[in-house]
Write a protein that holds these residues in place. Structure first.
Motif, PDB file in Angstrom:
ATOM      1  N   ILE A   6      -8.534   3.298   2.808  1.00 40.21           N
ATOM      2  CA  ILE A   6      -7.182   2.977   2.100  1.00 40.21           C
ATOM      3  C   ILE A   6      -7.387   2.484   0.829  1.00 40.21           C
ATOM      4  O   ILE A   6      -6.500   2.343  -0.048  1.00 40.21           O
ATOM      5  CB  ILE A   6      -6.431   2.152   3.066  1.00 40.21           C
ATOM      6  CG1 ILE A   6      -4.783   2.350   3.213  1.00 40.21           C
ATOM      7  CG2 ILE A   6      -6.708   0.625   3.141  1.00 40.21           C
ATOM      8  CD1 ILE A   6      -4.391   3.557   3.495  1.00 40.21           C
ATOM      9  N   ASP A   7      -8.730   1.695   0.732  1.00 40.77           N
ATOM     10  CA  ASP A   7      -8.648   0.855  -0.922  1.00 40.77           C
ATOM     11  C   ASP A   7      -9.391   2.004  -1.832  1.00 40.77           C
ATOM     12  O   ASP A   7      -9.595   1.490  -2.932  1.00 40.77           O
ATOM     13  CB  ASP A   7      -9.298  -0.286  -0.780  1.00 40.77           C
ATOM     14  CG  ASP A   7     -10.921   0.042  -0.002  1.00 40.77           C
ATOM     15  OD1 ASP A   7     -11.202   1.001   0.404  1.00 40.77           O
ATOM     16  OD2 ASP A   7     -11.327  -0.983  -0.103  1.00 40.77           O
ATOM     17  N   ASN A  42      -0.046  -7.388  -7.507  1.00 41.79           N
ATOM     18  CA  ASN A  42       0.897  -8.671  -6.714  1.00 41.79           C
ATOM     19  C   ASN A  42       2.210  -8.145  -6.487  1.00 41.79           C
ATOM     20  O   ASN A  42       3.168  -8.885  -6.280  1.00 41.79           O
ATOM     21  CB  ASN A  42       0.771  -9.725  -7.323  1.00 41.79           C
ATOM     22  CG  ASN A  42       1.043 -11.012  -6.453  1.00 41.79           C
ATOM     23  OD1 ASN A  42       0.897 -10.956  -5.256  1.00 41.79           O
ATOM     24  ND2 ASN A  42       1.485 -12.292  -6.950  1.00 41.79           N
ATOM     25  N   ARG A  43       2.384  -6.877  -6.158  1.00 43.05           N
ATOM     26  CA  ARG A  43       3.895  -6.357  -5.963  1.00 43.05           C
ATOM     27  C   ARG A  43       3.828  -6.141  -4.199  1.00 43.05           C
ATOM     28  O   ARG A  43       3.037  -6.358  -3.716  1.00 43.05           O
ATOM     29  CB  ARG A  43       3.844  -4.971  -6.493  1.00 43.05           C
ATOM     30  CG  ARG A  43       3.889  -4.813  -7.907  1.00 43.05           C
ATOM     31  CD  ARG A  43       4.591  -5.507  -8.693  1.00 43.05           C
ATOM     32  NE  ARG A  43       4.266  -5.542 -10.148  1.00 43.05           N
ATOM     33  CZ  ARG A  43       4.734  -6.332 -11.069  1.00 43.05           C
ATOM     34  NH1 ARG A  43       5.526  -7.372 -10.895  1.00 43.05           N
ATOM     35  NH2 ARG A  43       4.546  -6.125 -12.403  1.00 43.05           N
ATOM     36  N   GLN A  44       5.428  -5.969  -3.858  1.00 43.22           N
ATOM     37  CA  GLN A  44       5.802  -5.972  -2.570  1.00 43.22           C
ATOM     38  C   GLN A  44       6.518  -4.694  -2.244  1.00 43.22           C
ATOM     39  O   GLN A  44       7.514  -4.544  -2.545  1.00 43.22           O
ATOM     40  CB  GLN A  44       6.892  -7.137  -2.171  1.00 43.22           C
ATOM     41  CG  GLN A  44       6.175  -8.492  -2.689  1.00 43.22           C
ATOM     42  CD  GLN A  44       4.942  -9.012  -1.667  1.00 43.22           C
ATOM     43  OE1 GLN A  44       4.902  -8.380  -0.552  1.00 43.22           O
ATOM     44  NE2 GLN A  44       3.894  -9.411  -2.373  1.00 43.22           N
ATOM     45  N   PRO A  45       5.655  -3.581  -2.125  1.00 51.57           N
ATOM     46  CA  PRO A  45       6.381  -2.331  -1.970  1.00 51.57           C
ATOM     47  C   PRO A  45       7.103  -2.154  -0.602  1.00 51.57           C
ATOM     48  O   PRO A  45       6.634  -2.667   0.553  1.00 51.57           O
ATOM     49  CB  PRO A  45       5.085  -1.555  -2.223  1.00 51.57           C
ATOM     50  CG  PRO A  45       3.914  -2.250  -2.309  1.00 51.57           C
ATOM     51  CD  PRO A  45       4.243  -3.651  -1.840  1.00 51.57           C
ATOM     52  N   VAL A  83       9.836   1.109  -4.359  1.00 48.80           N
ATOM     53  CA  VAL A  83       9.820   1.763  -3.241  1.00 48.80           C
ATOM     54  C   VAL A  83       9.159   3.219  -3.283  1.00 48.80           C
ATOM     55  O   VAL A  83       9.392   3.915  -4.537  1.00 48.80           O
ATOM     56  CB  VAL A  83      11.415   2.293  -3.114  1.00 48.80           C
ATOM     57  CG1 VAL A  83      11.536   3.174  -2.002  1.00 48.80           C
ATOM     58  CG2 VAL A  83      12.157   1.054  -3.204  1.00 48.80           C
ATOM     59  N   LEU A  84       8.303   3.399  -2.439  1.00 48.53           N
ATOM     60  CA  LEU A  84       7.474   4.642  -2.754  1.00 48.53           C
ATOM     61  C   LEU A  84       8.018   5.725  -1.485  1.00 48.53           C
ATOM     62  O   LEU A  84       7.899   5.387  -0.426  1.00 48.53           O
ATOM     63  CB  LEU A  84       5.870   4.304  -2.218  1.00 48.53           C
ATOM     64  CG  LEU A  84       5.308   3.157  -3.148  1.00 48.53           C
ATOM     65  CD1 LEU A  84       3.808   3.153  -2.575  1.00 48.53           C
ATOM     66  CD2 LEU A  84       5.425   3.671  -4.727  1.00 48.53           C
ATOM     67  N   LEU A  89      -1.467   3.713  -2.762  1.00 51.29           N
ATOM     68  CA  LEU A  89      -0.762   3.174  -4.021  1.00 51.29           C
ATOM     69  C   LEU A  89      -0.041   1.998  -3.638  1.00 51.29           C
ATOM     70  O   LEU A  89       0.037   0.933  -4.281  1.00 51.29           O
ATOM     71  CB  LEU A  89       0.213   4.325  -4.576  1.00 51.29           C
ATOM     72  CG  LEU A  89       1.049   4.056  -5.512  1.00 51.29           C
ATOM     73  CD1 LEU A  89       0.182   3.635  -6.709  1.00 51.29           C
ATOM     74  CD2 LEU A  89       1.814   4.999  -6.126  1.00 51.29           C
ATOM     75  N   ALA A  90       0.566   1.908  -2.355  1.00 55.28           N
ATOM     76  CA  ALA A  90       1.070   0.742  -2.078  1.00 55.28           C
ATOM     77  C   ALA A  90       0.275  -0.408  -1.955  1.00 55.28           C
ATOM     78  O   ALA A  90       0.530  -1.716  -2.356  1.00 55.28           O
ATOM     79  CB  ALA A  90       1.788   0.942  -0.573  1.00 55.28           C
TER      80      ALA A  90
END
Length: 449
Positions: free
Chosen positions: A280-281, A130-133, A188-189, A121-122
């Motif tokens: 992972i993808d 384009n997020r920064q988890p 935040v995960l 998910l991250a």
């Protein structure tokens, strides 16, 4: 793919009614008996099956079907729409808080694939949105859970917040949110602990974390291969925690798929993502309408296009198209095409997304032999640069060298060379026909040109 047995049964049942100019109540009743059996065999919850059959039957014997010009087609349309509705109607997207970070609690039983799904998910949030988890390792009980998340973080070059296994998960989650604010992470995960079954201690801990960090999402990770147990787990977690969504793992496996069709109906909690493989993808947003189309053999063209857009270089694709039209394709181009297609995922999975492919003669239940593709690749890679650019250079000694270098036979090399030349001739022929057609000289109309 999951749902294979269900898809086969439903498609067979619907095919019998498709072309009919008239559909009676008796026809609908007989078809619903088959549909009911197909759903129960796929491990769909029996209450869900009953509700689904009643809804379809009510619509199928109503005015919209009986009075239509193509009642058989209308019945299929009704089944398709109700199947979509059963799985949630439309795609349910992940939350995005107005004031970051968006806090996501990942919950579930041990062994469902929670830690891996956290990393998947991250990765999805970074690549697609384009997020920064920031991932938080809050499972302090399972041996190596923290190390596993840290290793996945290293692979992805993504931060992991950890305080070891001697600090309470509630404190870890709370401090992870503070860290995300400091570092300007927008998600935040939190990878929480699981148990082998739902118990009081587990729920108490999860409720404390929920109270402390006030998550925007509580996502339950469920193994689709556990069938009805997956539905029971989802129901239990939902009652005690108030889930906002579900991630189904192993949906690519040899599973009957009933969990996916039951979870939404039983818990009224949307399936937000589906794990379609171990890489992972291989986490995809869950689209009920696309899944319904795949189950009914209508394909999933949108997902196929999205895979292509992600994995194929558009400019290079245009160059290759031009070469193909002019029959100038070389073995270098062929190799590049092969690599791009393979990067989109397993070939039999791609075939399943194409409308009607499962009904084409010789392709029904076709298993794509990836080792055969590997042999083709080995032959091409054993060629010199000149040979790839100009296959006409091939003589007997060159073919022997290529066969030896690729671990294949001279016959294999000859077969590939012939297929390649035939393909180029066909492309040239098709291209000239298309040009003739455009100039008004007639010519055959190829639907894909």
């Amino acid at each position: 793919m999951a749902f294979e047995g269900l898809a086969e049964r439903l498609q067979g049942t619907l095919d019998r009614i498709k072309g009919r100019g008239k559909v009676s109540e008796a026809d609908v009743k007989e078809m619903m008996r088959e549909v009911r059996l197909a759903l129960l065999e796929a491990d769909v919850n029996f209450k869900v099956v009953k509700q689904f059959i009643n809804r379809v039957k009510e619509r199928a014997v109503g005015q919209e079907v009986m009075k239509s010009l193509t009642p058989g087609q209308q019945v299929i349309k009704v089944v398709n729409e109700e199947l979509q509705e059963l799985m949630g109607g439309e795609q349910s997207k992940i939350a995005h808080a107005q004031k970051p970070p968006t806090v996501v609690m990942m919950v579930g039983l041990q062994g469902a694939g929670k830690t891996t799904s956290t990393a998947k998910l991250a990765n999805h949030l970074r690549k697609k949105h384009n997020r920064q988890p920031l991932m938080a390792a809050a499972d302090i009980y399972r041996p190596a859970a923290i190390k596993q998340l840290e290793t996945l973080g290293e692979q992805l070059n993504m931060p992991v917040f950890s305080l070891g296994d001697q600090v309470s998960p509630v404190d870890i989650a709370s401090q992870a949110v503070d860290k995300a604010k400091e570092e300007h992470n927008d998600y935040v995960l939190i990878d929480t602990a699981g148990r082998l079954h739902v118990d009081e201690d587990l729920m108490d801990e999860l409720l404390q974390i929920k109270e402390k960090v006030n998550p925007d999402e509580i996502l339950l990770v469920v193994d689709a291969m556990t069938g009805q147990d997956a539905v029971n787990v989802a129901e239990s977690f939902n009652e005690q925690l108030g889930l906002t969504g579900v991630i189904l793992t192993k949906l690519d496996g040899d599973t009957r798929g009933g969990a996916a069709l039951s979870v939404k109906a039983v818990t009224d909690t949307p399936i937000k993502f589906a794990g379609m493989g171990e890489k992972i993808d291989q986490l995809e947003p869950f689209h009920p309408e696309r899944m319904a189309s795949r189950i009914l053999g209508m394909g999933d063209v949108l997902s196929l296009i999205e895979k292509a857009q992600t994995n194929v270089d558009e400019e290079r694709a245009k160059e290759l198209e031009k070469k193909m039209r002019n029959a100038d394709l070389t073995f270098d181009d062929f190799l590049e095409q092969l690599e791009q297609v393979r990067s989109m995922g397993p070939l039999d999975e791609l075939l399943n997304m194409m409308p009607g492919m499962n009904k084409m003669k010789g392709l029904k239940n076709a298993q794509v032999d990836e080792s055969q593709i590997g042999r083709v690749e080995a032959i091409v890679r054993s060629m010199t640069k000149d040979e790839k650019q100009n296959p006409s250079l091939m003589n007997a000694s060159r073919k022997r060298r290529i066969a030896k270098g690729s671990g294949t036979t001279i016959q294999d090399v000859n077969r590939l060379l012939k297929q390649f030349e035939d393909m180029k001739k066909m492309m040239k022929q098709m291209s000239s026909m298309q040009k003739g057609k455009k100039k008004g000289k007639g010519g055959f109309n190829f639907p894909f040109m």
